[in-house]
Every structure is written in C-alpha cells, then in structure tokens.
Design an enzyme around this catalytic site. Structure first.
Site, PDB file in Angstrom:
ATOM      1  N   ALA A 186       0.839  -1.196   0.000  1.00  0.00           N
ATOM      2  CA  ALA A 186       0.000   0.000   0.000  1.00  0.00           C
ATOM      3  C   ALA A 186       0.872   1.243   0.000  1.00  0.00           C
ATOM      4  CB  ALA A 186      -0.923   0.004   1.219  1.00  0.00           C
ATOM      5  N   THR A 187       0.863   1.968  -1.100  1.00  0.00           N
ATOM      6  CA  THR A 187       1.659   3.180  -1.227  1.00  0.00           C
ATOM      7  C   THR A 187       0.708   4.364  -1.339  1.00  0.00           C
ATOM      8  OG1 THR A 187       3.338   1.936  -2.434  1.00  0.00           O
ATOM      9  CG2 THR A 187       3.482   4.325  -2.532  1.00  0.00           C
ATOM     10  N   GLY A 188       0.695   5.230  -0.335  1.00  0.00           N
ATOM     11  CA  GLY A 188      -0.218   6.366  -0.364  1.00  0.00           C
ATOM     12  C   GLY A 188      -0.351   7.003   1.006  1.00  0.00           C
ATOM     13  N   GLY A 191      -4.310   6.879   5.768  1.00  0.00           N
ATOM     14  CA  GLY A 191      -5.582   6.157   5.767  1.00  0.00           C
ATOM     15  C   GLY A 191      -5.498   4.882   4.956  1.00  0.00           C
ATOM     16  N   CYS A 240       7.570  11.956  -2.156  1.00  0.00           N
ATOM     17  CA  CYS A 240       7.341  11.879  -0.715  1.00  0.00           C
ATOM     18  C   CYS A 240       8.628  12.041   0.070  1.00  0.00           C
ATOM     19  CB  CYS A 240       6.672  10.559  -0.351  1.00  0.00           C
ATOM     20  SG  CYS A 240       7.645   9.089  -0.789  1.00  0.00           S
TER      21      CYS A 240
END
Length: 452
Positions: A186-188, A191, A240
């Site tokens: 999960a990259t983001g 949440g 990021c």
C-alpha cells in the site's frame, strides 16, 4: 460499485501456478524484458501521466521512467530468489525461497508508471503475481503501463495475468482486493496504510513523507543549494522523500541564501507573503489538492504573490517549526521552508519537533555535513528509516549512488505505523525458509554459566 475481485485473484493464481517451475534464469529474463519495455516507452508514458493527472512535469517523469527500470534491473539481476538462495555452512543453515502468491498493490497518482513497475519487478523476481489498484485520476496511465508489461510477458511465453489492473477503481474494490490476496503493498496516505493493515492480509504500508534537511556548518553551501534545487524541484515536488524543511546555521544565512538564489530559487522572507502562501496551499488544515504538484508560478498566482516567470523552485523563510505554522506540514510542491538554528544539537531537536508535530516521522531526513560525529549524532537522534547524507533526499529510493535497495515503496517503521523500517525489496515478497542441520558444538551448560 464492486467488480468481481475473485475473478482477478483466480486469474492471478493460475498465472502464479503456471510459472511455479520457472528457473532463476527464466525469471530474470522476464524481469529484464518488463523493465526494458517501460524504459523504451518512457516518453509517451510521462506525457500521458502529466496530461491525465496534472501532477508534476514531463521531463522529470521521463527521468523516473528511465532511471527506475535501469536501476531496478541492475540491482535485481544478480540476486537469487528461486529455490536455494543461500547457505551458511558454519551455522548449518540452508535458505530456500518460496513465493508469496498473489499480491495486491495499491498505487498513487503521483507515480502512475514507476510504482506499478517497481512493485511488479520485485514481485516477479520472487515468482509472484501482482494485481494493481490504481489511483482513479491516474487509471489511464497505470493501465497503459500494465498493458505494455502484459504484452511483454505474453511475447516471452509467460502468462500475461502475472500482472493485472482493476478496471473499476473504488474504495470498496481496493478493500476487497486487499482482503482476497496473499499480501498487500500500500503506497499512499496514512488512511490507505491503515486500511491495508486492517484488511486481514499481511501488508507493507508506507507512511507519509515531509523530510527535513540540516545544513551543517563547514559544508559547501553551493553544493547544498544545488542539491536542494534538485530535491525540491524534481517532478514539481511531489516526491514523498523530497525536502520540505531546510535548517541552516544563522551565521551562514547570507552566504547560503546567495547560493540558493544563484541556483534560481526565489526566497520569500516577508511574513505577509508567507501567510498568503499558507492560505493558498492549505484549506481547512489540509493540503490544497488543486495545487499539489503544480508549477511554482501557478502556486504564486493562487496566493496572489509576485514571482518571476519560469521559476522552478521557491523558498519561504519562517521563524518557527512544527504546528506553529501550517507550512511545516507536507506541501508536495516545488517549495522548501527555511529556518535558521544556532547549534547543531538545536537543529536536530527542531527536526524531531517538526516531524512529531507536522508529520513525516519515520520516513526520511537529510544532512549536509563533513562532520562524522554530527552525522552519527543525527542518525541516533532522528527517528527515520533513512538519513541521506550529502545527497538529495529523494535518493532515498535507492539509486546506484548509495547502498539503499531500489524501491518505490519506502516504509517508515513503527514510527510511521509501518511494519517495515526500510525500503520494500524483493526479499520482502518471498518467504525464506531455513533448513537447519545439526551442529557439532558444545551445548551450553547452565550450571556453569549461572554458577554463583
């Protein structure tokens, strides 16, 4: 709307099973060809990404689309990932690699090509299948990326379904995919990471960035300024791991600011201008999505602040860090916040304060320094998975110029609510079992060890 996720997973499992007997050479051939096809299509994919997402700039995305396959292949080509991958005779240990299976990859709009590519190369290296759930605003580009790789797989005699992408992107579909697969990448956002860890499936998440950088006394300010321009300006600041806060010695301010200006960085020192930028860049305490990844002039126009045409990077001087000013939060634009310090120890304390109050703890920090004691001090005090020394902070992804493993997912340890503290690598996408042979050793005698 929920599409038939089970069908995607079934196709992925069939493809996974079809390559179960592939040798290391067969796997590596596929990894090479899949990297090559994206390298060859770097320009159209970059143009498509900017046109679709309105994030970043074409020339920097071209560089991403060429650098990522090149560095990933160079790193992966000599690594063992099939069958017996290591032996430690003195310990009587034989290491054996086993694929995970079908992996779900949730990818962001900021990197619609290289994130699916990088995750797939790592997954394929371990003989896994991958299913991508793209960001809605980047679905066209991510789908084109996946289609090119699928065509390459088929052309090389491998099942195309080793890589798939959901045709309907919704929160519900992403959640269903994460629950149905064998592992999640999960990259983001925070949440998204939380949702991945709540899916019931083993997951590697990535915490939010907001990297601070310290300029130490005695370091060449011109070199620091040049690397700052590179870090902050790359792809309009949407990385990021790009600089967000830059701390510099108060007594070096004029010299450093002159060096920044020589690089073309416009510096705003007026408090009214800083407030105007803050109002434009943040709405109700959150980053303004309309300005993420936009050109510097677009941001200045939204703020009502004068800026020379064709400005690539700008800086805003503040007198505080942390929650005292919202500009200390992650901006994801071609802007860096400047703050002075007196002692090096104070600079490190300010870094920790900013991370704790404004985000980015666990991710990445940077340091320009020739002082080995300061480098080690910062490494011991700053809670990040990566401290980049004398290089642009976006090099946290692991180029050939440092020893970090190439990755499109940079995990942040428990500080960032991640299970991994480091770059997600192919080795994290396989199970390594250990054959333990008996050792001819003297068994420890507790009576002797713990005798009074």
């Amino acid at each position: 709307m929920i599409t038939n996720i089970d069908e995607y997973v079934k196709r992925g499992r069939r493809a996974f099973e079809q390559i179960s007997d592939y040798t290391q050479e067969q796997v590596d051939k596929l990894v090479y060809e899949c990297a090559k096809v994206i390298y060859k299509n770097a320009v159209p994919l970059a143009e498509m990404a900017v046109e679709e997402t309105r994030l970043g700039c074409v020339e920097d995305k071209i560089a991403k689309n060429t650098d990522t396959p090149t560095v990933f292949w160079s790193y992966l080509k000599d690594k063992k990932s099939v069958g017996i991958i290591g032996e430690i005779p003195e310990q009587g240990i034989i290491e054996v690699a086993h694929p995970v299976g079908v992996i779900a990859a949730i990818t962001p709009a900021t990197n619609p090509t290289v994130t699916p590519l990088g995750n797939f190369l790592h997954a394929l290296k371990g003989k896994n299948a991958l299913i991508v759930s793209s960001a809605p605003r980047a679905q066209k580009t991510s789908t084109k990326t996946v289609d090119l790789i699928r065509e390459t797989l088929a052309a090389n005699g491998a099942p195309a379904d080793l890589l798939q992408i959901l045709d309907v992107v919704t929160i519900e579909n992403s959640a269903a995919l994460m629950a149905a697969c064998d592992m999640v990448l999960a990259t983001g956002s925070f949440g998204l990471t939380k949702a991945a860890y709540s899916s019931g499936t083993p997951a590697y998440g990535v915490g939010p960035g907001n990297p601070p950088v310290i300029l130490d006394r005695g370091y060449d300010v011109k070199k620091a300024a040049a690397m700052t321009f590179t870090a902050v300006g790359s792809d309009n600041g949407i990385l990021c791991d790009g600089d967000n806060l830059l701390l510099y010695p108060q007594d070096c301010e004029k010299e450093f600011f002159d060096a920044l200006r020589a690089e073309g960085i416009i510096i705003y020192e007026d408090k009214a201008e800083a407030e105007a930028f803050a109002k434009a860049l943040f709405i109700d305490g959150k980053s303004n999505p309309e300005l993420v990844g936009k050109d510097a002039n677009v941001i200045a126009q939204a703020a009502g602040v004068d800026m020379p045409e064709n400005t690539k990077v700008f800086a805003i001087k503040l007198d505080v860090v942390g929650s005292a000013n919202i500009l200390n939060k992650e901006i994801m634009g071609p802007v860096v916040i400047l703050k002075s310090y007196d002692s090096f120890e104070e600079a490190v304390d300010l870094v920790v304060q900013n991370m704790t109050e404004s985000g980015g703890v666990g991710h990445t920090a940077g340091l320009f320094s020739n002082d080995d004691a300061h480098i080690r001090y910062a490494g011991e005090k700053i809670p990040v998975a990566r401290l980049l020394v004398n290089q642009p902070s976006p090099d946290a992804w692991g180029p050939a110029t440092n020893g970090l493993s190439p990755a499109v997912s940079e995990s942040c340890g428990s500080w960032g609510n991640n299970i991994l503290c480091g770059n997600v690598d192919y080795i994290h996408l396989i199970n390594v079992s250990r054959i333990a042979l008996p050792l001819d050793v003297e068994v420890p005698d507790g009576e002797k060890i713990f005798a009074d």
